[in-house]
Design a protein around this motif. Structure first.
Motif, PDB file in Angstrom:
ATOM      1  N   LYS A 252      -7.693 -18.610 -11.677  1.00 49.50           N
ATOM      2  CA  LYS A 252      -8.184 -19.487 -12.745  1.00 49.50           C
ATOM      3  C   LYS A 252      -9.698 -19.522 -12.824  1.00 49.50           C
ATOM      4  O   LYS A 252     -10.267 -19.947 -13.838  1.00 49.50           O
ATOM      5  CB  LYS A 252      -7.631 -20.900 -12.555  1.00 49.50           C
ATOM      6  CG  LYS A 252      -6.144 -21.033 -12.861  1.00 49.50           C
ATOM      7  CD  LYS A 252      -5.701 -22.485 -12.772  1.00 49.50           C
ATOM      8  CE  LYS A 252      -4.236 -22.635 -13.179  1.00 49.50           C
ATOM      9  NZ  LYS A 252      -3.778 -24.045 -13.128  1.00 49.50           N
ATOM     10  N   SER A 253     -10.362 -19.071 -11.778  1.00 48.45           N
ATOM     11  CA  SER A 253     -11.829 -19.083 -11.776  1.00 48.45           C
ATOM     12  C   SER A 253     -12.417 -17.977 -12.642  1.00 48.45           C
ATOM     13  O   SER A 253     -13.622 -17.977 -12.921  1.00 48.45           O
ATOM     14  CB  SER A 253     -12.360 -18.951 -10.349  1.00 48.45           C
ATOM     15  OG  SER A 253     -11.994 -17.699  -9.788  1.00 48.45           O
ATOM     16  N   ASN A 254     -11.594 -17.033 -13.081  1.00 49.01           N
ATOM     17  CA  ASN A 254     -12.075 -15.921 -13.890  1.00 49.01           C
ATOM     18  C   ASN A 254     -11.784 -16.164 -15.374  1.00 49.01           C
ATOM     19  O   ASN A 254     -10.626 -16.277 -15.771  1.00 49.01           O
ATOM     20  CB  ASN A 254     -11.411 -14.612 -13.451  1.00 49.01           C
ATOM     21  CG  ASN A 254     -11.925 -14.133 -12.108  1.00 49.01           C
ATOM     22  OD1 ASN A 254     -13.104 -14.283 -11.793  1.00 49.01           O
ATOM     23  ND2 ASN A 254     -11.037 -13.566 -11.306  1.00 49.01           N
ATOM     24  N   ASP A 255     -12.842 -16.242 -16.162  1.00 42.64           N
ATOM     25  CA  ASP A 255     -12.735 -16.390 -17.610  1.00 42.64           C
ATOM     26  C   ASP A 255     -12.697 -14.990 -18.208  1.00 42.64           C
ATOM     27  O   ASP A 255     -13.725 -14.330 -18.345  1.00 42.64           O
ATOM     28  CB  ASP A 255     -13.941 -17.170 -18.138  1.00 42.64           C
ATOM     29  CG  ASP A 255     -13.900 -17.400 -19.641  1.00 42.64           C
ATOM     30  OD1 ASP A 255     -13.183 -16.662 -20.351  1.00 42.64           O
ATOM     31  OD2 ASP A 255     -14.620 -18.302 -20.119  1.00 42.64           O
ATOM     32  N   MET A 256     -11.505 -14.528 -18.569  1.00 43.76           N
ATOM     33  CA  MET A 256     -11.366 -13.143 -18.997  1.00 43.76           C
ATOM     34  C   MET A 256     -12.020 -12.864 -20.348  1.00 43.76           C
ATOM     35  O   MET A 256     -12.430 -11.734 -20.613  1.00 43.76           O
ATOM     36  CB  MET A 256      -9.891 -12.742 -19.028  1.00 43.76           C
ATOM     37  CG  MET A 256      -9.238 -12.687 -17.649  1.00 43.76           C
ATOM     38  SD  MET A 256     -10.226 -11.810 -16.376  1.00 43.76           S
ATOM     39  CE  MET A 256     -10.446 -10.197 -17.135  1.00 43.76           C
ATOM     40  N   VAL A 257     -12.149 -13.868 -21.189  1.00 42.12           N
ATOM     41  CA  VAL A 257     -12.862 -13.656 -22.458  1.00 42.12           C
ATOM     42  C   VAL A 257     -14.345 -13.411 -22.179  1.00 42.12           C
ATOM     43  O   VAL A 257     -14.948 -12.475 -22.712  1.00 42.12           O
ATOM     44  CB  VAL A 257     -12.675 -14.855 -23.408  1.00 42.12           C
ATOM     45  CG1 VAL A 257     -13.529 -14.676 -24.672  1.00 42.12           C
ATOM     46  CG2 VAL A 257     -11.207 -15.014 -23.789  1.00 42.12           C
ATOM     47  N   ALA A 258     -14.943 -14.235 -21.314  1.00 37.59           N
ATOM     48  CA  ALA A 258     -16.355 -14.058 -20.965  1.00 37.59           C
ATOM     49  C   ALA A 258     -16.578 -12.720 -20.269  1.00 37.59           C
ATOM     50  O   ALA A 258     -17.584 -12.040 -20.511  1.00 37.59           O
ATOM     51  CB  ALA A 258     -16.823 -15.205 -20.069  1.00 37.59           C
TER      52      ALA A 258
END
Length: 358
Positions: A252-258
Motif C-alpha cells: 500500500k505504500s506504493n502509489d502506482m499512478v505516481a
C-alpha cells in the motif's frame, strides 16, 4: 502502447498462438526458453527456432521474460563470473534476432510467491492468493512443494530443482543482507550493461513479488526508492525497469499512478494488473477492472497515455474463469478480458486528449 501476451511455448502452455491471434490488438509474444536452467547460454539455434515459430503467426518477439539470473550471481560466490559471461553471451545471441527488451529479476531463491494457486473468489472464479500469516509460519520447503505440484506445466521461479537444494540455498544466503544484495546487483549490472548497450537491448528489472521480505530473505526492488538507487548505479539507457503494477502495488505504500507518471520513460515494459489488498497484509489477484482491486488501473493507463507511452505492455496474472484449466494465473480468458479493458481505457483517454488539443 505495444500490446503483448506472455506465452510459455509449444507443449508447455494451454494457450496457443492461434488463440492469442484472436485477441484484438495483440502485436507481440513475450517469450523465453523455459527449459533452460539459469546460468546456461541460450544458443542461436534455440533462439532462432522459437522466434521463427512466433513470427510465423504474425507476432513480433521483441521481449524476453525472463533470462533468469543464477543464484551464484545474487549471492556473489567465486564462480559468478562464469555465469555472468554466459549471461553476456545470451544477450549477444538474442540481439542477433532483434530482441529489444530482456526482463529479469534479482529475487533470492524465490520468484513470485503465493500460498494458494486457486483461491475461490465471490464471483465463482479462482485466483492466486497470498496469505501473510501462512508465509510467516510456513516451512519454505513445504511451500515450494505445494506450489510446484499445483501444475504439470512449468512455474517460472519455482523450478523443481529448488526443492532439492532449498536447505543449501538458505545456508548460502545467511551472509547476504540487503546491502550485500545491492552490491551484487551493482556488480552484475556494471558487467552486463556495456554488452546490452552494444547489443541494443534494454535490461528491464522486474520488482520483487511481493515487494517485501519473506522467510528472512532480502528483497530490494520494492518501490520508487529502489528505482532511484538503480539510476544511481548506472544511468545507462540499457538500465531500465519492468513496471509491474501488481507486484509493486501489493504494498500500500506504493502509489502506482505516481510511479507510472515518473518512471514510464525508464520502463520499456509494463505489466498492468490489479490486486486486492486486505488490512492484514493478505492479497489476492482480481480482474484487471479498477473497481475490483486496490490499484488505480484507470489512473495508471491515463498516466501512460498522457506520455504517449510507446513501450511494451502485457496483461498479467488473470483469474481462472469459465472452467478453464490452465497454468495458475496464466489462462487465456481473463487475460484476454484484461487486454480489452486496457485498450478501451487507452482509446478513451487518447480520444479525450486529442479532443482537448483541438
Amino acid at each position: 502502447m505495444n500490446m503483448t501476451f506472455r506465452w510459455y511455448g509449444q507443449g508447455n502452455d494451454t494457450v496457443t498462438l492461434e488463440h492469442i491471434k484472436q485477441i484484438p490488438g495483440v502485436k507481440g509474444i513475450v517469450w523465453a526458453l523455459h527449459d533452460k536452467p539459469a546460468g546456461e547460454v541460450w544458443t542461436t539455434e534455440e533462439i532462432g527456432a522459437e522466434i521463427a515459430y512466433i513470427e510465423s503467426h504474425g507476432f513480433h518477439a521483441d521481449v524476453v521474460e525472463s533470462v533468469n539470473v543464477h543464484e551464484s550471481i545474487k549471492i556473489g560466490t567465486a564462480d559468478r563470473l562464469q555465469y555472468i559471461d554466459n549471461y553476456k553471451q545470451t544477450i549477444r545471441n538474442l540481439s542477433e534476432f532483434g530482441v529489444k527488451v530482456i526482463c529479469y529479476n534479482f529475487m533470492p531463491i524465490f520468484d513470485w510467491t503465493r500460498t494458494e494457486m486457486f483461491h475461490p473468489l465471490e464471483d465463482g472464479s479462482t485466483a492466486l492468493f497470498f496469505e501473510n500469516a501462512k508465509v510467516e509460519n510456513a516451512d519454505p520447503k513445504e511451500l515450494i512443494r505445494t506450489v510446484s505440484e499445483a501444475s504439470d506445466l512449468t512455474l517460472p521461479g519455482w523450478e523443481p530443482d529448488k526443492l532439492a537444494r532449498i536447505t543449501e540455498l538458505f545456508a548460502a544466503y545467511e551472509e547476504v543482507n540487503e546491502a550485500k544484495l545491492w552490491e551484487n546487483l551493482e556488480f552484475f549490472l556494471k558487467e552486463i550493461l556495456p554488452v546490452a548497450e552494444q547489443s541494443g537491448i534494454q535490461m528491464a528489472i522486474h520488482p520483487d513479488d511481493p515487494p517485501f521480505s519473506i522467510f528472512g530473505l532480502p528483497r530490494i526492488i520494492t518501490g520508487a526508492g529502489s528505482y532511484e538507487k538503480l539510476i544511481e548505479i548506472s544511468d545507462s539507457p540499457s538500465n531500465t525497469f519492468t513496471m509491474c503494477t501488481g507486484s509493486m502495488g501489493a504494498s500500500k505504500s506504493n502509489d502506482m499512478v505516481a510511479i507510472a507518471e515518473k518512471y514510464a520513460n525508464r520502463s520499456p515494459f509494463a505489466h498492468i494488473r490489479n490486486v486486492k489488498i486486505y488490512d492484514n497484509g493478505d492479497f489476492t489477484e482480481t480482474s484487471h477492472y479498477t473497481q475490483d482491486g486496490s490499484i488505480d488501473i484507470k489512473g495508471v493507463v491515463k498516466a501512460l497515455q498522457a506520455q504517449k507511452y510507446g513501450g511494451y505492455v502485457r496483461p498479467d496474472h488473470g483469474r481462472h474463469i469459465w472452467g478453464e484449466v490452465c497454468r495458475p494465473g496464466y489462462g487465456l480468458y481473463d487475460r484476454a478480458l484484461g487486454i480489452m479493458y486496457l485498450l478501451g481505457l487507452w482509446d478513451a483517454y487518447e480520444t479525450k486528449r486529442m479532443e482537448g488539443a483541438k
